[in-house]
Write a protein that holds these residues in place. Structure first.
Motif, PDB file in Angstrom:
ATOM      1  N   GLN A 144      -4.220   1.915   7.530  1.00  0.00           N
ATOM      2  CA  GLN A 144      -3.524   3.201   7.544  1.00  0.00           C
ATOM      3  C   GLN A 144      -3.939   4.041   8.754  1.00  0.00           C
ATOM      4  N   TRP A 153       1.451   4.897   1.490  1.00  0.00           N
ATOM      5  CA  TRP A 153       1.092   5.747   2.623  1.00  0.00           C
ATOM      6  C   TRP A 153       1.955   6.996   2.518  1.00  0.00           C
ATOM      7  N   HIS A 162       0.854  -1.178   0.000  1.00  0.00           N
ATOM      8  CA  HIS A 162       0.000   0.000   0.000  1.00  0.00           C
ATOM      9  C   HIS A 162       0.889   1.227   0.000  1.00  0.00           C
ATOM     10  N   PRO A 176       3.050  10.088   6.850  1.00  0.00           N
ATOM     11  CA  PRO A 176       3.541   8.938   7.604  1.00  0.00           C
ATOM     12  C   PRO A 176       4.304   9.380   8.851  1.00  0.00           C
ATOM     13  N   TRP A 182      -2.649  -4.307   6.633  1.00  0.00           N
ATOM     14  CA  TRP A 182      -2.312  -2.898   6.838  1.00  0.00           C
ATOM     15  C   TRP A 182      -3.581  -2.066   7.006  1.00  0.00           C
TER      16      TRP A 182
END
Length: 169
Positions: free
Chosen positions: A58, A41, A39, A64, A56
């Motif tokens: 988020q 991020w 993914h 991040p 995962w």
């Protein structure tokens, strides 16, 4: 970002076991293609290393952010959930740990706690402590040594505890 496993005490047999983060974090610029089970991020690619056990999700933050043990706020908390593998008793399971409390390599000298991420880190610490002329700018891996443990007065005691642990593990 460091992806080397942490050494923790196995909850089944008490020997050294390896703790693996469930995700690999890589700067998006360094990857030409996003791998399967990954993914994006922000500017970080998050790869699910154990997709059967950890998916995962988020965190609720714009950019991040990686939270260290004891740090609060929004972001991904490092060294908390992952897979523990013990060679001694053949355990391989999803676990939640409390770092640095669950660290296998830890010593208390005169009320000061010294923790190593794994055996290699413990050996680096020992080598640094035994140097007669230490560099004033330490490597990042050696910056967590409590200042009182760097004194010549405690050098022998700290070194002997680390040496003993390494020899008897």
């Amino acid at each position: 970002m460091q992806n080397d496993p942490l050494d923790v005490r196995c909850s089944d047999c008490g020997k050294a076991a390896q703790f693996f983060e469930p995700f690999r974090f890589t700067c998006v610029v360094r990857l030409p293609d996003v791998p399967e089970h990954s993914h994006v991020w922000g500017r970080v690619v998050v790869e699910e290393l154990f997709p059967e056990q950890f998916k995962w999700h988020q965190p609720d933050c714009k950019k991040p952010k990686f939270l260290q043990p004891g740090e609060t706020g929004e972001g991904y908390r490092l060294n908390e959930r992952g897979m523990v593998w013990c060679k001694a008793c053949k355990t391989f399971e999803a676990k939640t740990i409390s770092w640095p409390e669950d660290a296998y390599w830890q010593w208390t000298v005169k009320g000061h706690k010294l923790v190593a991420r794994n055996r290699d880190h413990a050996e680096q610490i020992l080598g640094f402590l035994q140097e007669s002329q230490r560099a004033p700018n330490r490597k990042p891996a050696l910056r967590g040594i409590p200042t009182p443990l760097l004194t010549r007065r405690l050098q022998d005691e700290v070194s002997s505890k680390v040496e003993y642990a390494l020899a008897n593990a």
